[in-house]
Design a protein around this motif. Structure first.
Motif, short mmCIF file in Angstrom:
data_model
loop_
_atom_site.label_atom_id
_atom_site.label_comp_id
_atom_site.label_asym_id
_atom_site.label_seq_id
_atom_site.Cartn_x
_atom_site.Cartn_y
_atom_site.Cartn_z
N MET A 1 -1.52 19.02 -16.02
CA MET A 1 -1.71 17.85 -15.17
C MET A 1 -1.06 17.20 -15.50
N PRO A 2 -1.45 16.33 -16.98
CA PRO A 2 -0.70 15.44 -17.56
C PRO A 2 0.66 15.00 -17.34
N SER A 3 1.64 16.83 -17.64
CA SER A 3 2.81 16.74 -17.16
C SER A 3 3.41 16.33 -15.80
N LEU A 4 2.54 16.69 -14.87
CA LEU A 4 3.29 16.53 -13.30
C LEU A 4 2.79 14.49 -13.09
N PHE A 5 1.85 14.26 -13.64
CA PHE A 5 2.28 12.67 -13.32
C PHE A 5 2.98 11.91 -14.27
N GLU A 6 3.41 13.17 -15.32
CA GLU A 6 5.00 12.39 -16.06
C GLU A 6 6.09 12.45 -15.42
N LYS A 7 6.05 13.39 -14.72
CA LYS A 7 7.54 13.94 -14.01
C LYS A 7 7.52 12.94 -12.38
N TRP A 8 6.24 12.42 -11.84
CA TRP A 8 6.38 11.53 -10.58
C TRP A 8 6.34 10.36 -10.92
N GLN A 9 5.61 10.12 -11.67
CA GLN A 9 5.46 8.54 -11.94
C GLN A 9 7.07 7.50 -12.30
N PRO A 10 8.25 8.08 -12.53
CA PRO A 10 9.33 7.26 -13.20
C PRO A 10 9.63 7.55 -12.07
N ILE A 11 9.76 8.81 -10.41
CA ILE A 11 9.92 8.83 -9.99
C ILE A 11 9.75 8.17 -8.55
N VAL A 12 8.32 7.46 -8.25
CA VAL A 12 7.50 7.32 -7.50
C VAL A 12 7.95 5.59 -7.67
N GLY A 13 8.02 5.21 -9.29
CA GLY A 13 8.38 3.59 -9.85
C GLY A 13 6.42 2.99 -10.20
N VAL A 14 5.28 4.07 -10.25
CA VAL A 14 4.14 3.27 -10.53
C VAL A 14 3.27 4.12 -11.69
N HIS A 15 2.43 3.74 -12.65
CA HIS A 15 1.78 4.07 -13.76
C HIS A 15 0.64 3.88 -12.51
N ALA A 16 -0.39 5.49 -12.98
CA ALA A 16 -1.27 5.48 -13.03
C ALA A 16 -2.78 5.10 -14.58
N ASP A 17 -3.07 3.99 -13.80
CA ASP A 17 -3.90 3.42 -15.75
C ASP A 17 -4.78 4.79 -16.42
N GLU A 18 -5.18 5.64 -15.07
CA GLU A 18 -6.15 6.89 -15.01
C GLU A 18 -6.20 7.60 -13.86
N ILE A 19 -7.02 9.34 -14.67
CA ILE A 19 -6.75 10.23 -14.12
C ILE A 19 -7.55 10.94 -13.96
N ARG A 20 -8.30 11.87 -13.08
CA ARG A 20 -9.90 12.33 -13.31
C ARG A 20 -9.93 13.67 -11.76
N VAL A 21 -10.42 14.28 -12.33
CA VAL A 21 -10.26 15.40 -11.58
C VAL A 21 -11.90 15.69 -10.85
N TYR B 1 2.41 17.06 -4.47
CA TYR B 1 1.84 16.27 -2.90
C TYR B 1 1.45 14.89 -3.38
N VAL B 2 0.33 15.33 -3.81
CA VAL B 2 -1.26 14.87 -3.43
C VAL B 2 -1.25 13.89 -4.88
N ILE B 3 -0.33 13.97 -5.75
CA ILE B 3 0.03 13.29 -7.03
C ILE B 3 0.56 12.29 -6.50
N VAL B 4 1.78 12.94 -5.91
CA VAL B 4 2.78 11.96 -5.09
C VAL B 4 2.41 10.45 -3.70
N HIS B 5 1.50 11.06 -3.46
CA HIS B 5 0.74 10.81 -2.09
C HIS B 5 -0.14 9.43 -2.53
N GLU B 6 -1.35 10.47 -3.63
CA GLU B 6 -1.62 9.00 -4.17
C GLU B 6 -1.06 8.07 -5.01
N LEU B 7 0.02 8.13 -5.75
CA LEU B 7 0.76 7.58 -6.93
C LEU B 7 1.24 6.20 -5.79
N CYS B 8 1.80 6.59 -3.37
CA CYS B 8 2.34 5.81 -3.41
C CYS B 8 1.39 4.95 -2.69
N HIS B 9 0.22 4.90 -2.88
CA HIS B 9 -1.02 4.44 -2.98
C HIS B 9 -0.93 3.38 -3.28
#
Length: 98
Positions: free
Chosen positions: A1-21, A54-62
């Motif tokens: 999952m970290p690789s998915l955040f690495e992929k999408w954070q630059p595209i969305v233009g924001v960084h999550a400080d913490e990711i949990r499941v 999609y859920v990662i992008v959705h939450e990053l967009c928040h």
């Protein structure tokens, strides 16, 4: 999952400080905008990987828009133009986004 955040954070233009499941029975993800913390459902792996993306992008967009305004959905669409397809799979729909 970290690789998915690495992929999408630059595209969305924001960084999550913490990711949990965690086990979530009524939603696929959630976002604490102040803490920049994103939670994802443990049930996402049962769906195509694009649904998780999609859920990662959705939450990053928040982190840009703490609501589901038109601007929020435009940000989602800008980052992931085919998001409706993945949203609809998770919603159990075949039609358009409600």
């Amino acid at each position: 999952m970290p690789s998915l955040f690495e992929k999408w954070q630059p595209i969305v233009g924001v960084h999550a400080d913490e990711i949990r499941v965690k086990k979530m029975h009524t939603r696929w993800g959630s976002c604490n905008t102040r803490a920049k913390r994103i939670w994802l459902s443990v049930y996402l792996p049962a769906y195509p990987i694009e649904c998780t993306e999609y859920v990662i992008v959705h939450e990053l967009c928040h982190l840009h828009h703490a609501n589901h305004s038109l601007a929020f959905w435009q940000t989602v669409a800008s980052a992931m133009p085919d998001y409706r397809q993945w949203h609809n799979i998770l919603a159990g729909k075949t039609g358009q986004l409600d």
